[in-house]
Write an enzyme that holds these catalytic residues in place. Sequence first.
Site, mmCIF file in Angstrom:
data_model
loop_
_atom_site.group_PDB
_atom_site.id
_atom_site.type_symbol
_atom_site.label_atom_id
_atom_site.label_comp_id
_atom_site.label_asym_id
_atom_site.label_seq_id
_atom_site.Cartn_x
_atom_site.Cartn_y
_atom_site.Cartn_z
ATOM 1 N N ARG A 47 -12.879 5.551 10.640
ATOM 2 C CA ARG A 47 -13.824 6.642 10.373
ATOM 3 C C ARG A 47 -13.294 7.532 9.247
ATOM 4 O O ARG A 47 -14.048 8.063 8.447
ATOM 5 C CB ARG A 47 -14.117 7.452 11.649
ATOM 6 C CG ARG A 47 -14.994 8.663 11.425
ATOM 7 C CD ARG A 47 -15.831 9.087 12.639
ATOM 8 N NE ARG A 47 -15.127 9.046 13.896
ATOM 9 C CZ ARG A 47 -14.151 9.899 14.269
ATOM 10 N NH1 ARG A 47 -13.778 10.867 13.459
ATOM 11 N NH2 ARG A 47 -13.568 9.770 15.435
ATOM 12 N N TYR A 99 -39.143 12.634 -1.551
ATOM 13 C CA TYR A 99 -39.026 11.664 -0.474
ATOM 14 C C TYR A 99 -39.260 12.402 0.849
ATOM 15 O O TYR A 99 -38.599 13.419 1.103
ATOM 16 C CB TYR A 99 -37.626 11.030 -0.497
ATOM 17 C CG TYR A 99 -37.421 10.104 0.660
ATOM 18 C CD1 TYR A 99 -38.077 8.888 0.708
ATOM 19 C CD2 TYR A 99 -36.611 10.456 1.729
ATOM 20 C CE1 TYR A 99 -37.932 8.046 1.785
ATOM 21 C CE2 TYR A 99 -36.454 9.621 2.810
ATOM 22 C CZ TYR A 99 -37.115 8.411 2.838
ATOM 23 O OH TYR A 99 -36.973 7.580 3.917
ATOM 24 N N ASP A 171 -31.269 13.968 -6.270
ATOM 25 C CA ASP A 171 -31.493 12.658 -5.645
ATOM 26 C C ASP A 171 -31.784 11.697 -6.805
ATOM 27 O O ASP A 171 -32.851 11.752 -7.416
ATOM 28 C CB ASP A 171 -32.668 12.755 -4.672
ATOM 29 C CG ASP A 171 -32.945 11.438 -3.942
ATOM 30 O OD1 ASP A 171 -32.569 10.374 -4.463
ATOM 31 O OD2 ASP A 171 -33.566 11.477 -2.860
ATOM 32 N N LYS A 196 -31.467 1.250 -1.895
ATOM 33 C CA LYS A 196 -32.476 0.864 -2.874
ATOM 34 C C LYS A 196 -31.844 0.056 -4.013
ATOM 35 O O LYS A 196 -31.450 -1.074 -3.810
ATOM 36 C CB LYS A 196 -33.220 2.109 -3.352
ATOM 37 C CG LYS A 196 -33.646 3.059 -2.209
ATOM 38 C CD LYS A 196 -34.674 2.459 -1.271
ATOM 39 C CE LYS A 196 -34.915 3.273 0.000
ATOM 40 N NZ LYS A 196 -35.182 4.692 -0.132
HETATM 41 C C1 LIG Z 1 -35.191 5.830 0.631
HETATM 42 C C2 LIG Z 1 -34.939 7.159 0.033
HETATM 43 C C3 LIG Z 1 -34.202 8.134 0.707
HETATM 44 C C4 LIG Z 1 -33.671 7.944 2.114
HETATM 45 O O1 LIG Z 1 -32.712 6.955 2.191
HETATM 46 P P1 LIG Z 1 -32.456 5.985 3.478
HETATM 47 O O2 LIG Z 1 -31.394 5.071 2.978
HETATM 48 O O3 LIG Z 1 -33.753 5.336 3.813
HETATM 49 O O4 LIG Z 1 -31.986 6.881 4.580
HETATM 50 C C5 LIG Z 1 -33.973 9.337 0.059
HETATM 51 N N1 LIG Z 1 -34.459 9.576 -1.175
HETATM 52 C C6 LIG Z 1 -35.191 8.668 -1.842
HETATM 53 C C7 LIG Z 1 -35.711 9.006 -3.195
HETATM 54 C C8 LIG Z 1 -35.457 7.429 -1.264
HETATM 55 O O5 LIG Z 1 -36.189 6.532 -1.939
#
Ligand SMILES: *Cc1c(COP(=O)(O)O)cnc(C)c1O
Length: 373
Positions: A47, A99, A171, A196
């Site tokens: 961890r 998001y 983000d 992603k």
């Molecule tokens: C998918 C996504 C998230 C969240 O991420 P997870 O891996 O699904 O928890 C946050 N911001 C954006 C822009 C995303 O496309």
Amino acid sequence: MHPETLALHATRMADANAGAVTPALYLSTTFEREGDGSFAHGYIYARNGNPNRDLLEQALAALEGGFAGLAFSSGQAATMTLLLALRPGDHVVIPNDAYYGTPALLEELFHPWGLTYTRADLTNLDEVRQSIHENTRLIWIETPSNPLLKVADIEAIAGLAREAGAWCVCDNTWATPVLQRPLDLGCDVVMHSTTKYIGGHSDVLSGALIFREDGELYQRVRRLQTIGGAIAAPFDCWMLLRGLKTMTTRVRAQSENAGKIAQALAQHPGIEVVHYPGLESHSGHAVARRQMALFGAMLSIQVKGGQAEALAFTSRLKLVTRATSLGGVETLIEHRASVEGPTTATPPNLLRISVGLEHPDDLIGDFRQALDS
Ligand SMILES: *Cc1c(COP(=O)(O)O)cnc(C)c1O
């Protein structure tokens, strides 16, 4: 070093045991102590740290131009851990187009815990200025935004955050460091859903934060990562390191495909509007041109005929898969309003498209046949 080279170089692990070219996978949860109580290799318990996670965190930091990275079990876990570094009574500015999980965390978890927040149109700097209060500690940017592909001026907003004594977080999931480097533009932290484009194959759920410099925020979030435990698992880190090796090439090719599809759909009479920053008609085109290397592989379309026709159109597609998420090598389409539920502000005829690596002519052909039939 160029990102292509860096992505390959920063994902290598020296292997004194076997000279393996690809990194070994360390599944051990615990590490041996020396007779004097020390840990010769720096690892104690998984961890706190693991060699695969360390390598991933360093590679992400190198690609974003940051001081250090932290890897989490999901993008949401990364966002949650970052927000936990704030204190009850603090205020956060977030985009009105974002998001949906980001405002969901603020509303359902952090608001009861003591954070307040204001949603602002980040494309309007006056509105951002007016949303900043005395207790504002963090401004959250997402650009291009989900699902309307709004483009926020990162450098300008990071400047407003600095003046206000607030941290600025971006983000960068949709753009990736291949197209946009927010730390270079003045942000303090970059957040990624590495689920992603960094994973890139729709088979790892994970997230990351990359910090511009050492300091109070990094130290606190690093501690929260260890004690909170929402860490990325070793195999997930291994998969992400593999994904990173091809990320630059994938993201460029997918962005080129998206540009071609956006152009083709913008000319089709069945389409009301195409939201893609690469189109000159897009309101964020000039800012995107300045801060992005290419315009990305995400676009949204609004189909004439409302929600019913939008859904019927998706059911006629043969190559494009109806599914949520994005950033994988296969093209996906999604009706966002259905996913976001009854409180959504997303137009009911909007479809979000994550463009993959298929040949763009095949994709354009599929969209055309589904629109024309
Ligand atoms: C998918 C996504 C998230 C969240 O991420 P997870 O891996 O699904 O928890 C946050 N911001 C954006 C822009 C995303 O496309």
